[in-house]
Design an enzyme around this catalytic site. Structure first.
Site, PDB file in Angstrom:
ATOM      1  N   TYR A  54       0.818  -1.218   0.000  1.00 19.21           N
ATOM      2  CA  TYR A  54       0.000   0.000   0.000  1.00 19.21           C
ATOM      3  C   TYR A  54       0.852   1.268   0.000  1.00 19.21           C
ATOM      4  CZ  TYR A  54      -4.146  -2.805   0.200  1.00 19.21           C
ATOM      5  OH  TYR A  54      -5.131  -3.707  -0.131  1.00 19.21           O
ATOM      6  N   ARG A  57       1.360   1.819  -3.564  1.00 19.61           N
ATOM      7  CA  ARG A  57       0.142   2.285  -4.225  1.00 19.61           C
ATOM      8  C   ARG A  57      -0.165   3.733  -3.841  1.00 19.61           C
ATOM      9  NH1 ARG A  57      -4.612  -1.401  -4.198  1.00 19.61           N
ATOM     10  NH2 ARG A  57      -5.053  -0.056  -5.969  1.00 19.61           N
ATOM     11  N   ASP A  92      -7.725   5.522  -4.882  1.00 20.11           N
ATOM     12  CA  ASP A  92      -6.670   6.455  -5.299  1.00 20.11           C
ATOM     13  C   ASP A  92      -6.998   7.934  -5.080  1.00 20.11           C
ATOM     14  OD1 ASP A  92      -8.422   7.096  -7.482  1.00 20.11           O
ATOM     15  OD2 ASP A  92      -7.484   5.561  -8.741  1.00 20.11           O
ATOM     16  N   HIS A 107     -14.291   1.300  -0.968  1.00 16.83           N
ATOM     17  CA  HIS A 107     -13.172   0.448  -0.534  1.00 16.83           C
ATOM     18  C   HIS A 107     -12.109   1.252   0.216  1.00 16.83           C
ATOM     19  CE1 HIS A 107     -14.208  -2.872  -3.723  1.00 16.83           C
ATOM     20  NE2 HIS A 107     -15.053  -2.828  -2.728  1.00 16.83           N
ATOM     21  N   CYS A 115      -6.410   3.344  12.892  1.00 17.46           N
ATOM     22  CA  CYS A 115      -5.812   2.554  13.966  1.00 17.46           C
ATOM     23  C   CYS A 115      -6.720   1.359  14.250  1.00 17.46           C
ATOM     24  CB  CYS A 115      -5.644   3.403  15.224  1.00 17.46           C
ATOM     25  SG  CYS A 115      -5.072   2.444  16.636  1.00 17.46           S
ATOM     26  N   GLY A 173     -15.578   1.057 -16.073  1.00 14.46           N
ATOM     27  CA  GLY A 173     -14.235   0.526 -15.839  1.00 14.46           C
ATOM     28  C   GLY A 173     -14.107  -0.440 -14.677  1.00 14.46           C
ATOM     29  N   SER A 175     -14.649  -4.730 -13.654  1.00 16.26           N
ATOM     30  CA  SER A 175     -14.887  -6.062 -14.224  1.00 16.26           C
ATOM     31  C   SER A 175     -16.196  -6.655 -13.731  1.00 16.26           C
ATOM     32  CB  SER A 175     -13.723  -6.991 -13.877  1.00 16.26           C
ATOM     33  OG  SER A 175     -13.545  -7.042 -12.474  1.00 16.26           O
TER      34      SER A 175
HETATM   35  P1  OAD Z   1     -10.566  -4.962 -12.426  1.00 19.18           P
HETATM   36  O1  OAD Z   1      -9.097  -4.983 -12.677  1.00 19.18           O
HETATM   37  O2  OAD Z   1     -11.211  -6.211 -11.952  1.00 19.18           O
HETATM   38  O3  OAD Z   1     -11.338  -4.503 -13.747  1.00 19.18           O
HETATM   39  C1  OAD Z   1     -10.923  -3.370 -14.466  1.00 19.18           C
HETATM   40  C2  OAD Z   1     -11.884  -3.159 -15.611  1.00 19.18           C
HETATM   41  O4  OAD Z   1     -11.514  -1.950 -16.255  1.00 19.18           O
HETATM   42  C3  OAD Z   1     -11.892  -4.250 -16.675  1.00 19.18           C
HETATM   43  O5  OAD Z   1     -13.230  -4.629 -16.941  1.00 19.18           O
HETATM   44  C4  OAD Z   1     -11.234  -3.579 -17.894  1.00 19.18           C
HETATM   45  O6  OAD Z   1     -11.815  -4.015 -19.120  1.00 19.18           O
HETATM   46  C5  OAD Z   1     -11.579  -2.128 -17.657  1.00 19.18           C
HETATM   47  N1  OAD Z   1     -10.621  -1.179 -18.250  1.00 19.18           N
HETATM   48  C6  OAD Z   1      -9.274  -1.271 -18.331  1.00 19.18           C
HETATM   49  N2  OAD Z   1      -8.735  -0.179 -18.903  1.00 19.18           N
HETATM   50  C7  OAD Z   1      -9.778   0.639 -19.189  1.00 19.18           C
HETATM   51  C8  OAD Z   1      -9.893   1.920 -19.805  1.00 19.18           C
HETATM   52  N3  OAD Z   1      -8.820   2.596 -20.222  1.00 19.18           N
HETATM   53  N4  OAD Z   1     -11.121   2.451 -19.953  1.00 19.18           N
HETATM   54  C9  OAD Z   1     -12.226   1.776 -19.536  1.00 19.18           C
HETATM   55  N5  OAD Z   1     -12.194   0.563 -18.955  1.00 19.18           N
HETATM   56  C10 OAD Z   1     -10.979   0.000 -18.782  1.00 19.18           C
HETATM   57  O7  OAD Z   1     -10.824  -3.748 -11.405  1.00 19.18           O
HETATM   58  P2  OAD Z   1     -12.104  -3.455 -10.515  1.00 19.18           P
HETATM   59  O8  OAD Z   1     -13.333  -3.940 -11.192  1.00 19.18           O
HETATM   60  O9  OAD Z   1     -12.042  -2.038 -10.098  1.00 19.18           O
HETATM   61  O10 OAD Z   1     -10.830  -4.498  -4.341  1.00 19.18           O
HETATM   62  O11 OAD Z   1     -11.818  -4.360  -9.257  1.00 19.18           O
HETATM   63  C11 OAD Z   1     -12.760  -4.369  -8.215  1.00 19.18           C
HETATM   64  C12 OAD Z   1     -12.065  -4.594  -6.894  1.00 19.18           C
HETATM   65  O12 OAD Z   1     -11.254  -5.764  -6.979  1.00 19.18           O
HETATM   66  C13 OAD Z   1     -11.064  -3.515  -6.500  1.00 19.18           C
HETATM   67  O13 OAD Z   1     -11.679  -2.417  -5.860  1.00 19.18           O
HETATM   68  C14 OAD Z   1     -10.138  -4.224  -5.574  1.00 19.18           C
HETATM   69  C15 OAD Z   1      -9.934  -5.448  -6.428  1.00 19.18           C
HETATM   70  O14 OAD Z   1      -9.472  -6.578  -5.844  1.00 19.18           O
HETATM   71  C16 OAD Z   1     -10.130  -4.702  -3.188  1.00 19.18           C
HETATM   72  O15 OAD Z   1      -8.919  -4.670  -3.132  1.00 19.18           O
HETATM   73  C17 OAD Z   1     -11.005  -4.952  -1.989  1.00 19.18           C
END
Ligand code: OAD
Length: 231
Positions: A54, A57, A92, A107, A115, A173, A175
């Protein structure tokens, strides 16, 4: 009924700001084990590793700049004051830096610390470690103020209320694999909202949406915002 828009964003909205996504090829979960760095059990086993993850990040987020997608969503909120709720899975802080005010970072935020002993929250220093003392209780029980797998996301009541009155849900954006966020489209659809997905490519969840817009967020989101504001 006046329009009320709920927007849910994921890592894809920040991809063009240079921040990695999780599940795309070469993404964060290809480089790190989710169980090691994003669960309470992983933190209990090896807190130094989790802090390193982190801390990196936090540094990347601080160096990144909001892109045209973040800026367009802030513009939408300014024009439709009180009728836009932005829910993000991202830690972020880029939506807030772009000027969005009504943001629920479900999240958590990597630039905040909490703490584990007394629940005090404060702006995180650039590096947290097992030696960082809580400014309130003095114990070395600090962690990033982020939600890990197995923990309850933040703002669920507020998000539920926003979904209840939403006339439109726009999911950008993400998944669509991590709950409860992945379930918002079913909730909104069930309540009669129009649902839109904006993603680089169709996701596992695409079939659940009324409309799917494919394209990079930095282009597709400003175009969609112009469409809404032009109405
Ligand atoms: P993912 O990495 O699972 O999905 C990212 C999505 O963004 C995918 O569907 C890509 O197709 C899309 N993508 C990539 N580049 C893009 C762009 N330039 N424009 C538009 N779309 C784009 O990320 P999240 O869905 O955010 O949680 O993941 C959900 C959670 O899983 C996160 O918050 C995190 C992670 O594990 C925790 O850590 C608790």
């Amino acid at each position: 009924m006046p329009e009320s828009i709920v927007i849910l964003t994921g890592a894809g909205v920040s991809a063009e700001s240079g921040l990695g996504t999780f599940r795309d090829t070469g993404g964060i979960w290809d480089q790190y084990s989710l169980e090691d760095v994003a669960t309470p059990e992983g933190f209990a086993r090896n807190p130094a590793l989790v802090h390193d993850f982190y801390n990196a990040r936090r540094e990347h987020a601080a160096q990144a700049r909001p892109n045209a997608a973040h800026e367009a969503l802030a513009r939408l909120e300014r024009h439709l004051r009180g009728r836009v709720t932005l829910v993000t899975q991202n830690i972020d802080g880029l939506h807030e830096r772009a000027g969005s005010r009504q943001v629920y970072p479900m999240h958590g935020r990597v630039d905040q610390a909490v703490c584990a002993a007394c629940a005090h929250r404060w702006p995180a220093p650039s590096k947290l470690s097992t030696q960082t003392a809580c400014p309130a209780c003095g114990q070395n029980t600090c962690r990033p103020d982020v939600v890990w797998f197995g923990e309850m996301p933040y703002y669920l009541d507020e998000i539920e209320q926003a979904l209840q009155r939403a006339t439109q849900l726009v999911v950008i954006g993400t998944s669509g694999t991590v709950y409860p966020a992945a379930g918002f489209v079913e909730v909104a659809s069930h309540l009669g909202a129009h649902t839109v997905e904006i993603n680089l490519a169709r996701s596992e969840a695409s079939d659940a949406f009324n409309r799917v817009i494919e394209g990079p967020a930095s282009e597709a989101v400003p175009a969609w915002v112009e469409e809404v504001l032009g109405k």
